[in-house]
Scaffold this motif. Sequence first.
Motif, PDB file in Angstrom:
ATOM      1  N   UNK A 118       1.195  29.367  -5.461  1.00  0.00           N
ATOM      2  CA  UNK A 118       1.048  29.695  -4.035  1.00  0.00           C
ATOM      3  C   UNK A 118       2.109  28.976  -3.202  1.00  0.00           C
ATOM      4  N   UNK A 119       2.325  27.692  -3.491  1.00  0.00           N
ATOM      5  CA  UNK A 119       3.322  26.929  -2.749  1.00  0.00           C
ATOM      6  C   UNK A 119       4.718  27.477  -2.993  1.00  0.00           C
ATOM      7  N   UNK A 120       4.990  27.890  -4.227  1.00  0.00           N
ATOM      8  CA  UNK A 120       6.279  28.490  -4.526  1.00  0.00           C
ATOM      9  C   UNK A 120       6.511  29.759  -3.722  1.00  0.00           C
ATOM     10  N   UNK A 121       5.469  30.559  -3.565  1.00  0.00           N
ATOM     11  CA  UNK A 121       5.573  31.786  -2.778  1.00  0.00           C
ATOM     12  C   UNK A 121       5.762  31.469  -1.296  1.00  0.00           C
ATOM     13  N   UNK A 122       5.093  30.427  -0.809  1.00  0.00           N
ATOM     14  CA  UNK A 122       5.299  30.010   0.584  1.00  0.00           C
ATOM     15  C   UNK A 122       6.750  29.584   0.808  1.00  0.00           C
ATOM     16  N   UNK A 170      13.850  22.712  -1.918  1.00  0.00           N
ATOM     17  CA  UNK A 170      12.486  23.237  -1.804  1.00  0.00           C
ATOM     18  C   UNK A 170      11.898  23.810  -3.075  1.00  0.00           C
ATOM     19  N   UNK A 171      12.051  23.131  -4.208  1.00  0.00           N
ATOM     20  CA  UNK A 171      11.539  23.651  -5.481  1.00  0.00           C
ATOM     21  C   UNK A 171      10.298  22.905  -5.968  1.00  0.00           C
ATOM     22  N   UNK A 172       9.761  22.037  -5.117  1.00  0.00           N
ATOM     23  CA  UNK A 172       8.577  21.274  -5.512  1.00  0.00           C
ATOM     24  C   UNK A 172       7.794  20.863  -4.272  1.00  0.00           C
ATOM     25  N   UNK A 173       6.519  20.619  -4.474  1.00  0.00           N
ATOM     26  CA  UNK A 173       5.603  20.143  -3.448  1.00  0.00           C
ATOM     27  C   UNK A 173       5.433  21.160  -2.323  1.00  0.00           C
ATOM     28  N   UNK A 222      21.167   9.635  10.040  1.00  0.00           N
ATOM     29  CA  UNK A 222      22.218  10.614   9.765  1.00  0.00           C
ATOM     30  C   UNK A 222      21.673  12.019   9.540  1.00  0.00           C
ATOM     31  N   UNK A 223      20.341  12.171   9.553  1.00  0.00           N
ATOM     32  CA  UNK A 223      19.751  13.481   9.267  1.00  0.00           C
ATOM     33  C   UNK A 223      19.149  14.124  10.525  1.00  0.00           C
ATOM     34  N   UNK A 224      19.816  13.904  11.650  1.00  0.00           N
ATOM     35  CA  UNK A 224      19.299  14.402  12.920  1.00  0.00           C
ATOM     36  C   UNK A 224      19.311  15.926  13.012  1.00  0.00           C
ATOM     37  N   UNK A 225      20.089  16.600  12.169  1.00  0.00           N
ATOM     38  CA  UNK A 225      20.173  18.060  12.229  1.00  0.00           C
ATOM     39  C   UNK A 225      19.191  18.749  11.283  1.00  0.00           C
ATOM     40  N   UNK A 226      18.229  17.966  10.752  1.00  0.00           N
ATOM     41  CA  UNK A 226      17.214  18.507   9.854  1.00  0.00           C
ATOM     42  C   UNK A 226      15.830  18.252  10.442  1.00  0.00           C
ATOM     43  N   UNK A 227      14.878  19.095  10.061  1.00  0.00           N
ATOM     44  CA  UNK A 227      13.457  18.803  10.258  1.00  0.00           C
ATOM     45  C   UNK A 227      12.763  19.041   8.918  1.00  0.00           C
ATOM     46  N   UNK A 228      11.642  18.321   8.714  1.00  0.00           N
ATOM     47  CA  UNK A 228      10.860  18.553   7.507  1.00  0.00           C
ATOM     48  C   UNK A 228       9.639  19.382   7.862  1.00  0.00           C
ATOM     49  N   UNK A 229       9.481  20.500   7.169  1.00  0.00           N
ATOM     50  CA  UNK A 229       8.331  21.372   7.392  1.00  0.00           C
ATOM     51  C   UNK A 229       7.332  21.209   6.243  1.00  0.00           C
ATOM     52  N   UNK A 230       6.067  21.198   6.580  1.00  0.00           N
ATOM     53  CA  UNK A 230       4.974  21.144   5.613  1.00  0.00           C
ATOM     54  C   UNK A 230       4.383  22.542   5.513  1.00  0.00           C
ATOM     55  N   UNK A 231       4.526  23.165   4.339  1.00  0.00           N
ATOM     56  CA  UNK A 231       4.003  24.516   4.155  1.00  0.00           C
ATOM     57  C   UNK A 231       2.771  24.534   3.247  1.00  0.00           C
ATOM     58  N   UNK A 232       2.064  23.403   3.202  1.00  0.00           N
ATOM     59  CA  UNK A 232       0.829  23.326   2.433  1.00  0.00           C
ATOM     60  C   UNK A 232      -0.356  23.834   3.226  1.00  0.00           C
ATOM     61  N   UNK A 233      -0.253  25.069   3.633  1.00  0.00           N
ATOM     62  CA  UNK A 233      -1.294  25.717   4.421  1.00  0.00           C
ATOM     63  C   UNK A 233      -1.247  27.212   4.112  1.00  0.00           C
ATOM     64  N   UNK A 234      -2.079  27.987   4.772  1.00  0.00           N
ATOM     65  CA  UNK A 234      -2.158  29.413   4.432  1.00  0.00           C
ATOM     66  C   UNK A 234      -0.846  30.130   4.741  1.00  0.00           C
ATOM     67  N   UNK A 235      -0.595  31.190   3.995  1.00  0.00           N
ATOM     68  CA  UNK A 235       0.625  31.971   4.210  1.00  0.00           C
ATOM     69  C   UNK A 235       0.652  32.549   5.613  1.00  0.00           C
ATOM     70  N   UNK A 236      -0.490  32.912   6.123  1.00  0.00           N
ATOM     71  CA  UNK A 236      -0.560  33.460   7.483  1.00  0.00           C
ATOM     72  C   UNK A 236      -0.065  32.440   8.498  1.00  0.00           C
ATOM     73  N   UNK A 237      -0.510  31.183   8.344  1.00  0.00           N
ATOM     74  CA  UNK A 237      -0.061  30.140   9.272  1.00  0.00           C
ATOM     75  C   UNK A 237       1.438  29.902   9.154  1.00  0.00           C
ATOM     76  N   UNK A 238       1.932  29.892   7.931  1.00  0.00           N
ATOM     77  CA  UNK A 238       3.370  29.678   7.720  1.00  0.00           C
ATOM     78  C   UNK A 238       4.160  30.807   8.371  1.00  0.00           C
ATOM     79  N   UNK A 239       3.742  32.048   8.156  1.00  0.00           N
ATOM     80  CA  UNK A 239       4.473  33.190   8.694  1.00  0.00           C
ATOM     81  C   UNK A 239       4.446  33.186  10.231  1.00  0.00           C
TER      82      UNK A 239
END
Length: 406
Positions: free
Chosen positions: A295-299, A319-322, A376-393
Motif C-alpha cells: 500500500x505504501x509503495x502504491x502511495x 522514496x523506496x521505503x517507509x 542546506x535542505x531548505x528547498x525540500x519538504x518531507x511528506x508523510x504518506x502513511x495515511x489513506x490514498x484518498x487523503x494523499x491524493x
Amino acid sequence: MNSIFDTVADRRNTNSEKWNKEAISSIAANSEAEPFWVADMDFLPEPHIKAKAEELAKLGVFGYPSFPDFNKTAASWLERKHNWVVNEGSIAYSMGLLHGVSMCINLLTKKGDHILIPSPTYKPFRELCSLNDRVMEDYELGYKDGAFYLDRERFIESAKKSKMILFCSPHNPSGLVFSQEELEFVLGVAKDLDIPVVSDEIHGDLVHPGYTHIPMGKANEKIGAETITLMAPSKTFNVAGEHSAIAIFSSDSTLNRFKHAQSALWLSTPGYLIGELTEAAYKYGLEWNEELCRYLGENAELISSFLEENNLGIKMVNGKASFVTFLDCSGVWDKIEKKVRENPDRYSSSSGGVLSRFFGVEASVAMNDGTWFGSQYKKFVRINYGTSRERVYNALLRIKKAVESL
C-alpha cells in the motif's frame, strides 16, 4: 480494489503529537492544516496487536512483567522478514531506538569525538551528538536528478575524521534503500579504520515491493566489522509511543558492555504493555506488514506520478521505503520564497521554514521543512504518506492549486 488501509483512525483529540493543533501551527503557520509531518501512520492497528491490547485492558492488571521468549520472538521475526538468522544471545532489548543510539554513542566514543552521520539528517541524531558532547561529522549524501546516493570518495574522507559511523538504513528522509555492495563498502571502510558502525534501521521493515532491505549486521557477515544493528516495531506497526527496540551485536564484548550499562540504569527489560505488544507484532504481524508495504509503495507511486504529470516544479526523491520522503521543490522555490518573504504576517510561525509555512497556509498540508534535516535542505519538504490514498491524493490536489496560484 479496496484495501484495509483505505480506512484510517480518527486521531484528533487523542494526545497525538502529529494531530496536535499547536504543534501543527508552529511549523505550518496554520493550526487547521492536515498533518503530513510526524513519522507515524494513521492506519488502524494490526488486528493481533489490537486484540492483545484489549485483552490486557480487560484484565486491568499491570504488574511486573517477564518476557523469557522476547529474544526468541525477535530472532524469529528477523529470519521470516529479512532472511537473517540471528543467534538469540546476540540480541538486547533497548527502550526505544534513540535510547539505543545514545547508549552506543556513550559506550563506543568519548567526548569530543566525531561521529559520521549521513545527511539530510534525522534531527535527533544531531541533537544526541550535541547533548553528549560529540561532534557530528556531517557527511552529505550525493544528490543528482532527484535521487540521493552514497558518494564513496567523500564518505572515506569523512570516516577518516570519525570514531563511529551512525548510519540510517533505509535512509530517512529520502527513502534511499542501500544495496549489498554499498553496505559492504561502508563496512569495509569501518573495518579498515577500526571504527564501529551503528545502524538505525527503524524503517527497515517497510521497504516497498521490488526492493530489499539488507540489515547491516547481515551484510557484515562477510566483512567482520564492529556493528550494532538497531531495529524496532515502532514504525513497522505504528507503536512508536511505547518505546521498544532491539539491538543486534556483532561482538559479545560490546553486547556485554551494552547490557551492563543498561542494567546500571535499570532499563534492561521492556515495560509490560510494550513487551506484550512487541511480541504480538513480531509473532503474528507479517502478513499485515507485507500488505502495508504494498500500500505504501502504491502511495509513493501516486505522489511521484502526480508531480511528474502536473509539471509543478516539484519532484519526489528516492522514496523506496517507509512512508516518509523528501519532495524537491527547487523548481518553484524562488516563487515561493518571494511570496513568503513579502507576506511575513500571513506566513508567521514559531519554527517553520519557508516551504512548510507556504504549504501549510496555501494548501493546508503540514509537512516537515527540509531545514529540520539540515540548513542546506531548505528547498525540500518531507511528506508523510502513511495515511489513506484518498487523503494523499486530496493533499496533492491542494499542493497543485497552491503552486499554480503563484
